[in-house]
Design an enzyme around this catalytic site. Structure first.
Site, PDB file in Angstrom:
ATOM      1  N   SER A  55      -2.384 -10.360  -4.124  1.00 22.78           N
ATOM      2  CA  SER A  55      -2.499  -9.928  -2.742  1.00 22.78           C
ATOM      3  C   SER A  55      -2.403 -11.112  -1.782  1.00 22.78           C
ATOM      4  O   SER A  55      -1.370 -11.778  -1.727  1.00 22.78           O
ATOM      5  CB  SER A  55      -3.802  -9.135  -2.560  1.00 22.78           C
ATOM      6  OG  SER A  55      -3.835  -8.494  -1.320  1.00 22.78           O
ATOM      7  N   ASP A  66       2.496   0.195  -5.475  1.00 23.65           N
ATOM      8  CA  ASP A  66       1.709  -0.494  -4.455  1.00 23.65           C
ATOM      9  C   ASP A  66       2.152  -0.043  -3.063  1.00 23.65           C
ATOM     10  O   ASP A  66       3.330  -0.142  -2.710  1.00 23.65           O
ATOM     11  CB  ASP A  66       1.898  -2.009  -4.603  1.00 23.65           C
ATOM     12  CG  ASP A  66       0.890  -2.829  -3.814  1.00 23.65           C
ATOM     13  OD1 ASP A  66       0.337  -2.320  -2.817  1.00 23.65           O
ATOM     14  OD2 ASP A  66       0.665  -3.994  -4.188  1.00 23.65           O
ATOM     15  N   HIS A 101      -2.130  -1.034  -5.488  1.00 30.24           N
ATOM     16  CA  HIS A 101      -2.444  -2.432  -5.213  1.00 30.24           C
ATOM     17  C   HIS A 101      -3.517  -2.968  -6.155  1.00 30.24           C
ATOM     18  O   HIS A 101      -3.562  -4.165  -6.450  1.00 30.24           O
ATOM     19  CB  HIS A 101      -2.906  -2.575  -3.761  1.00 30.24           C
ATOM     20  CG  HIS A 101      -3.021  -3.988  -3.308  1.00 30.24           C
ATOM     21  ND1 HIS A 101      -1.934  -4.825  -3.203  1.00 30.24           N
ATOM     22  CD2 HIS A 101      -4.107  -4.734  -2.944  1.00 30.24           C
ATOM     23  CE1 HIS A 101      -2.338  -6.020  -2.791  1.00 30.24           C
ATOM     24  NE2 HIS A 101      -3.643  -5.989  -2.636  1.00 30.24           N
TER      25      HIS A 101
END
Length: 337
Positions: A129, A284, A313
């Site tokens: 991320s 995602d 995610h």
């Protein structure tokens, strides 16, 4: 695993030109730096993560083996551990904390790696991320130093759609009257709760919920249980201004926002000469594989490795064993070459 340590960086001039005084970069290390100082790996933190959030990927026998590598986990500025709105004195306390970019974080981490440890080569930089945002930035800014990169569930810049999602979450938090423009006397609980609920619909995929994996794999019988027991409490552990400071870093993320690239995104990606495995998750909602495919197309030594998961995610967060195995296997392959 060692204890925490702090790099006292002194006064740091940020990308904005603001001088942030007495900056502290807190980090944890795993393993030992060898005599040649060439077994180091850097693993930056993600949004709302800290030095312990990456521990799932580090263990003897895994790709990130602390018996073989020296693994440094620096806490991102704004996360409440390193210098942040919640621990910085006036005049940069609370909502007055300046914008810190991904570039600012990476340049500070570079100082840590070189000044504290005397490291001139990194075997690998990786991250999930916002850790992936930092990973891309490392590859672009220090191509002669970084041998390999492995960003997963992330991107080299925030997309317009991703920026929009973040803006909605931010405004939900700030709409709480108790937020008081960031000068709150007590935590703005309702605002953070709203922030969490806006955020909740994005972290996992539609298929994850269609298959009711929140019940089967997380053990939460209802959506309200999911929100109240598993989601909101985690957000409530974070200071509101810290959440917004990290979010501002995310919204400003762009590896080409540097004088040497002058906003040319393709040129910034082409500067990443490290061997790269770019690992988006196919489901995602933040960082879709299509964006990663475009990025890889500009990188000279990159491969696209799509994580075949419905965990969205969160496939990069160390929660699902199958996703953990996929990432670990890819890291082992990357480090072997």
């Amino acid at each position: 695993m060692t204890g925490l340590a702090t790099f006292e960086a002194g006064d740091v001039t940020l990308q904005s030109g603001v001088v942030l005084p007495d900056v502290k970069l807190v980090y944890r290390t795993h393993g030992q730096l060898n005599a040649a100082r060439d077994n180091a790996i850097l693993y930056p933190t993600h949004y709302m993560g800290n030095h312990d959030s990456n521990a799932w990927a580090i263990a003897p026998g895994m790709a990130l083996d602390p018996q073989k590598y020296f693994i440094i986990i620096p806490n991102m500025l704004g996360n409440g551990v390193s210098s942040s709105p919640s621990n910085t004195p006036a005049p940069f306390d609370g909502p007055r904390f300046p914008l810190v970019t991904v570039r600012d974080n990476v340049l500070l981490q570079h100082r840590l790696v070189t000044e504290v440890f005397g490291i001139s080569t990194l075997q690998l930089v990786l991250g999930h991320s916002m850790g992936a945002l930092q990973t891309f930035q490392w590859g672009a800014l220090f191509p002669d130093m970084v041998q390999r990169i492995a960003p997963f569930c992330g991107a080299a810049r925030v997309s317009r759609h991703n920026w929009l999602f973040l803006e909605g979450a931010k405004c939900a938090l700030m709409a709480d009257a108790a937020f008081a423009g960031g000068d709150y006397a007590a935590p703005p609980v309702a605002g953070i709760r709203a922030f969490a609920r806006v955020y909740a619909g994005w972290a996992w995929s539609q298929t994850f919920f269609r298959q009711q994996l929140d019940r089967e794999r997380l053990g939460l019988p209802s959506m309200e249980d999911f929100l109240q027991l598993a989601w909101e409490p985690f957000f409530q552990t974070h200071d509101a201004n810290n959440l917004l400071a990290m979010l501002a870093t995310w919204q400003a993320a762009d590896i080409s926002a540097d004088p040497r690239f002058d906003g040319d995104f393709a040129r910034a990606l082409a500067a990443i000469t490290a061997k790269a495995f770019v690992m988006p998750c196919r489901s995602d909602l933040y960082f879709p594989p299509e964006d990663s495919e475009i990025e890889v197309g500009h990188m000279p030594h990159a491969q696209l490795r799509v994580i075949p998961s419905v965990w969205g995610h969160m496939a990069g967060g160390g929660m699902n064993p199958e996703d953990m195995m996929f990432i670990n296997t890819a890291l082992a392959e990357l480090l072997a070459h």
